[in-house]
Design a protein around this motif. Structure first.
Motif, PDB file in Angstrom:
ATOM      1  N   ILE A  87      10.960   9.389   1.108  1.00 30.25           N
ATOM      2  CA  ILE A  87      11.745  10.608   0.883  1.00 30.25           C
ATOM      3  C   ILE A  87      11.741  10.977  -0.594  1.00 30.25           C
ATOM      4  CG2 ILE A  87      14.092  11.546   0.889  1.00 30.25           C
ATOM      5  CD1 ILE A  87      14.581  10.040   3.495  1.00 30.25           C
ATOM      6  N   LEU A  88      11.992   9.983  -1.437  1.00 26.97           N
ATOM      7  CA  LEU A  88      12.064  10.251  -2.879  1.00 26.97           C
ATOM      8  C   LEU A  88      10.707  10.671  -3.441  1.00 26.97           C
ATOM      9  CD1 LEU A  88      14.363   7.260  -3.835  1.00 26.97           C
ATOM     10  CD2 LEU A  88      14.907   9.666  -4.212  1.00 26.97           C
ATOM     11  N   ARG A  89       9.645   9.998  -3.016  1.00 27.34           N
ATOM     12  CA  ARG A  89       8.325  10.287  -3.583  1.00 27.34           C
ATOM     13  C   ARG A  89       7.737  11.586  -3.034  1.00 27.34           C
ATOM     14  NH1 ARG A  89       7.013   8.624  -7.502  1.00 27.34           N
ATOM     15  NH2 ARG A  89       6.406   6.456  -7.217  1.00 27.34           N
ATOM     16  N   PHE A  90       7.770  11.771  -1.715  1.00 28.99           N
ATOM     17  CA  PHE A  90       7.014  12.855  -1.103  1.00 28.99           C
ATOM     18  C   PHE A  90       7.883  14.052  -0.736  1.00 28.99           C
ATOM     19  CE2 PHE A  90       4.791   8.848  -0.159  1.00 28.99           C
ATOM     20  CZ  PHE A  90       3.627   9.090  -0.871  1.00 28.99           C
ATOM     21  N   SER A  91       9.026  13.831  -0.091  1.00 28.54           N
ATOM     22  CA  SER A  91       9.880  14.980   0.234  1.00 28.54           C
ATOM     23  C   SER A  91      10.406  15.637  -1.032  1.00 28.54           C
ATOM     24  CB  SER A  91      11.042  14.536   1.132  1.00 28.54           C
ATOM     25  OG  SER A  91      10.591  14.212   2.421  1.00 28.54           O
ATOM     26  N   PHE A  92      10.936  14.832  -1.962  1.00 23.74           N
ATOM     27  CA  PHE A  92      11.466  15.384  -3.205  1.00 23.74           C
ATOM     28  C   PHE A  92      10.354  15.891  -4.109  1.00 23.74           C
ATOM     29  CE2 PHE A  92      15.886  13.200  -3.555  1.00 23.74           C
ATOM     30  CZ  PHE A  92      16.173  13.606  -2.269  1.00 23.74           C
ATOM     31  N   GLY A  93       9.202  15.194  -4.118  1.00 25.54           N
ATOM     32  CA  GLY A  93       8.131  15.556  -5.038  1.00 25.54           C
ATOM     33  C   GLY A  93       7.361  16.784  -4.599  1.00 25.54           C
TER      34      GLY A  93
ATOM     35  N   GLY B 158       0.801  -1.214   0.000  1.00 26.42           N
ATOM     36  CA  GLY B 158       0.000   0.000   0.000  1.00 26.42           C
ATOM     37  C   GLY B 158       0.835   1.266   0.000  1.00 26.42           C
ATOM     38  N   VAL B 159       1.919   1.267   0.775  1.00 23.95           N
ATOM     39  CA  VAL B 159       2.813   2.432   0.795  1.00 23.95           C
ATOM     40  C   VAL B 159       3.404   2.688  -0.588  1.00 23.95           C
ATOM     41  CG1 VAL B 159       5.054   3.230   1.629  1.00 23.95           C
ATOM     42  CG2 VAL B 159       3.378   2.339   3.249  1.00 23.95           C
ATOM     43  N   PHE B 160       3.822   1.643  -1.268  1.00 28.39           N
ATOM     44  CA  PHE B 160       4.502   1.807  -2.552  1.00 28.39           C
ATOM     45  C   PHE B 160       3.566   2.200  -3.696  1.00 28.39           C
ATOM     46  CE2 PHE B 160       7.702  -1.424  -0.784  1.00 28.39           C
ATOM     47  CZ  PHE B 160       8.525  -0.424  -0.319  1.00 28.39           C
TER      48      PHE B 160
ATOM     49  N   ASP C  69      -4.094  14.453  -3.576  1.00 31.29           N
ATOM     50  CA  ASP C  69      -3.616  13.732  -4.746  1.00 31.29           C
ATOM     51  C   ASP C  69      -2.143  14.042  -5.006  1.00 31.29           C
ATOM     52  OD1 ASP C  69      -4.377  12.037  -7.114  1.00 31.29           O
ATOM     53  OD2 ASP C  69      -3.631  13.804  -8.174  1.00 31.29           O
ATOM     54  N   VAL C  70      -1.311  13.021  -5.007  1.00 33.18           N
ATOM     55  CA  VAL C  70       0.135  13.224  -5.083  1.00 33.18           C
ATOM     56  C   VAL C  70       0.573  13.810  -6.422  1.00 33.18           C
ATOM     57  CG1 VAL C  70       2.393  12.078  -4.983  1.00 33.18           C
ATOM     58  CG2 VAL C  70       0.599  11.465  -3.341  1.00 33.18           C
ATOM     59  N   PRO C  71       0.144  13.277  -7.581  1.00 38.53           N
ATOM     60  CA  PRO C  71       0.561  13.912  -8.842  1.00 38.53           C
ATOM     61  C   PRO C  71       0.158  15.385  -8.928  1.00 38.53           C
ATOM     62  CG  PRO C  71      -0.356  11.737  -9.276  1.00 38.53           C
ATOM     63  CD  PRO C  71      -0.630  12.044  -7.834  1.00 38.53           C
ATOM     64  N   THR C  72      -1.014  15.714  -8.432  1.00 40.32           N
ATOM     65  CA  THR C  72      -1.450  17.118  -8.431  1.00 40.32           C
ATOM     66  C   THR C  72      -0.552  17.965  -7.545  1.00 40.32           C
ATOM     67  OG1 THR C  72      -3.751  16.436  -8.796  1.00 40.32           O
ATOM     68  CG2 THR C  72      -3.371  18.672  -7.960  1.00 40.32           C
ATOM     69  N   LEU C  73      -0.200  17.447  -6.378  1.00 42.80           N
ATOM     70  CA  LEU C  73       0.678  18.186  -5.463  1.00 42.80           C
ATOM     71  C   LEU C  73       2.065  18.365  -6.061  1.00 42.80           C
ATOM     72  CD1 LEU C  73      -0.353  16.527  -2.075  1.00 42.80           C
ATOM     73  CD2 LEU C  73      -0.860  18.859  -2.830  1.00 42.80           C
ATOM     74  N   ILE C  74       2.556  17.365  -6.776  1.00 44.58           N
ATOM     75  CA  ILE C  74       3.874  17.485  -7.415  1.00 44.58           C
ATOM     76  C   ILE C  74       3.847  18.591  -8.462  1.00 44.58           C
ATOM     77  CG2 ILE C  74       5.524  16.294  -8.914  1.00 44.58           C
ATOM     78  CD1 ILE C  74       4.853  13.719  -7.400  1.00 44.58           C
ATOM     79  N   GLN C  75       2.750  18.661  -9.231  1.00 45.55           N
ATOM     80  CA  GLN C  75       2.630  19.722 -10.232  1.00 45.55           C
ATOM     81  C   GLN C  75       2.541  21.090  -9.571  1.00 45.55           C
ATOM     82  OE1 GLN C  75      -0.717  18.712 -12.679  1.00 45.55           O
ATOM     83  NE2 GLN C  75       0.257  16.880 -13.545  1.00 45.55           N
TER      84      GLN C  75
END
Length: 530
Positions: free
Chosen positions: A264-270, A129-131, A196-202
């Motif tokens: 870290i890679l997905r959320f801190s960096f993103g 689920g995390v991944f 939403d993670v992709p939206t937050l990254i944008q």
């Protein structure tokens, strides 16, 4: 039948269905072992759908096998799943290690087996689920779920009377920062109206999350702090030695590294690219110090389990050094080294568990001279040690080389000095690994070695160790097979824009004069040459 749109749900919840099934089965004989093995094998087979059907030519940074369904209208929470080059192989690795964990626990767990295997399967659900979660709220649910079965496994199945103390320490170390993480997530939602993670990254790429720089810094530290403890990043490793010392082998195989490093890679960096770059000099320094510190402490250990715990600290610290270099080679190497740590670390803990089953000790002073008695075991010990120290042609070399070369190319402050310091960890790692093998297998006979004769590896242990040994060689020789997907994620993460005005270019191509295709080809060529 095309199951691409639902495969991630299937992978995530097969172990949950298996845990429910085990709850209704009788806990007698080997029923629990066989049922858990069947569930984990089916899950692993399902994970193989991902690399087989993955579109390796898709644009860098795109998610695949997505499932995006509205779950709760207010607050806006979605059941959004997906994988990219960062998470796909971690899903496969989790599925691959699960049946090995069942096999190595076959005889080691002989009481309360139903509880053990149910908790082990629930841990798989949480890790999957995390991944795959691409909604912050959904991710946090799985993140917290991973804590519960691990605490139970340590507290109930630890090997000494200190197991509950170790479980409590692990719980406090990980739960308190996770509560702060929840505050950070709620602040992000209050600013943006979305999880939403992709939206937050944008939004992050265009400075659209918030104009309050102080609040952004505090939120980024809430995220990074929780992830750093989970890795663990030096000096937040206080829980690691006791938890590894007490935890059963199947649990310790997944205890450290993957969840925190991925996050870290997905959320801190993103979500916080600018803040992550600004704090990178500190994390590079802590990574380099952690490499040397972990190796030096491992050198003075007599207990093999504690040696392996500090070896783990050294290896995850090397990954921290690589990913915070913000170079393509460093991030690619960090992701690859995370996979290697899962494989090499699993092999090492399995071998330690096999030795403990025979001699009921992890103390190297009580062993020695076992090479002639256990030729197959010493063979796998040597192969694992050479993989861990980064011998060319084995998997450890690829990740280690890319991390160090990427760190040396970084533009982060003082990167050269810290990289040189971390490079000394290569020598120290070889020292403690080879010294351990010398003491156990080639040193003077200890009293356990002479008083307790033992058989060499059995069929079950061979079935557990051979896949790992084959992967060590395959990932060292044909690393571009794995790097095809990883490099796409590395390009995007390394080139996260840091700017003072809204972005006018794609994050995957900003801040670089070379096209993503050129960078990918260059990295693959370098990797293949190794």
């Amino acid at each position: 039948m095309n199951i691409d749109h639902s495969i991630l749900t299937i992978i995530t919840f097969i172990p949950l269905a298996g845990a429910i099934l085990l709850a209704f089965l009788p806990d007698r004989g080997k029923v629990m072992q066989w049922a858990a093995l069947a569930v984990t094998l089916v899950t692993f087979i399902a994970t193989l759908h991902l690399p087989v059907h993955y579109n390796y030519s898709a644009a860098s940074g795109s998610f695949q096998f997505e499932q995006n369904i509205s779950w709760i209208a207010s607050p806006a929470i979605r059941y959004h799943l997906g994988v990219d080059g960062l998470s796909m192989w971690l899903v496969v690795l989790t599925g691959f290690l699960a049946p090995l964990g069942v096999l190595i626990s076959w005889r080691a767990i002989d009481t309360r087996k139903k509880l053990f295997y149910i908790q082990f399967l629930l841990l798989q659900v949480a890790m999957f689920g995390v991944f795959v979660s691409l909604d912050l709220f959904l991710y946090y649910g799985f993140w917290e779920l991973s804590l519960v079965p691990m605490v139970v496994l340590i507290a109930v199945f630890g090997r000494t009377e200190n197991r509950r103390k170790a479980a409590l320490k692990y719980f406090l170390y990980t739960f308190i920062p996770s509560a702060i993480l929840l505050v950070g997530m709620l602040w992000v939602y209050a600013q943006t109206g979305t999880f939403d993670v992709p939206t937050l990254i944008q939004l992050a790429a265009t400075h659209g999350i918030s104009t309050n720089s102080a609040a952004l810094w505090l939120a980024s530290l809430a995220f990074l702090g929780a992830f750093a403890v989970k890795v663990p990043v030096f000096p937040l490793h206080g829980w690691l030695s006791d938890a590894v010392f007490e935890a059963p082998t199947a649990a310790v195989m997944v205890l450290a590294g993957k969840l925190g490093l991925y996050s870290i890679l997905r959320f801190s960096f993103g979500i916080f690219p600018e803040q992550s770059r600004h704090i990178a000099p500190l994390l590079i320094a802590l990574g380099a110090i952690g490499v040397v510190y972990g190796a030096l402490i491992a050198l003075v250990q007599d207990d093999m389990k504690r040696l392996a715990a500090f070896a783990t600290l050294g290896h995850v610290s090397l990954v921290v050094l690589g990913i915070f270099s913000f170079t393509i080679a460093g991030i690619d190497g960090g992701i690859y080294a995370t996979l290697n740590e899962g494989i090499g670390g699993a092999a090492l803990f399995i071998l330690l568990g096999a030795l403990y089953e025979r001699y009921s000790t992890y103390n190297m002073r009580e062993l020695g001279g076992l090479a002639q008695k256990l030729p197959w075991m010493v063979t796998f010990y040597v192969i694992t040690a050479l993989s861990v120290v980064g011998l060319p042609m084995l998997n450890g070399f690829v990740g280690e080389f890319l991390v160090l070369s990427g760190s040396m190319q970084s533009e982060i402050l003082h990167h050269t000095g810290w990289t040189v310091l971390a490079t000394t960890g290569v020598i120290l790692t070889a020292s403690y690994m080879l010294w351990m093998i010398q003491r156990i297998f080639y040193g003077d006979l200890g009293h356990k070695s002479t008083m307790k004769p033992a058989a060499d590896l059995n069929l079950r242990e061979h079935l557990t160790l051979w896949p790992l040994a084959i992967l060590m060689l395959a990932m060292g020789v044909v690393s571009p097979f794995w790097m095809r997907a990883i490099d796409g994620a590395g390009v995007v993460l390394a080139q996260q824009p840091v700017q003072t005005a809204p972005a006018t270019t794609s994050p995957s191509v900003a801040a670089t004069s070379a096209s993503p295709q050129t960078v990918i080809a260059s990295t693959l060529d370098r990797t293949e040459a190794r």
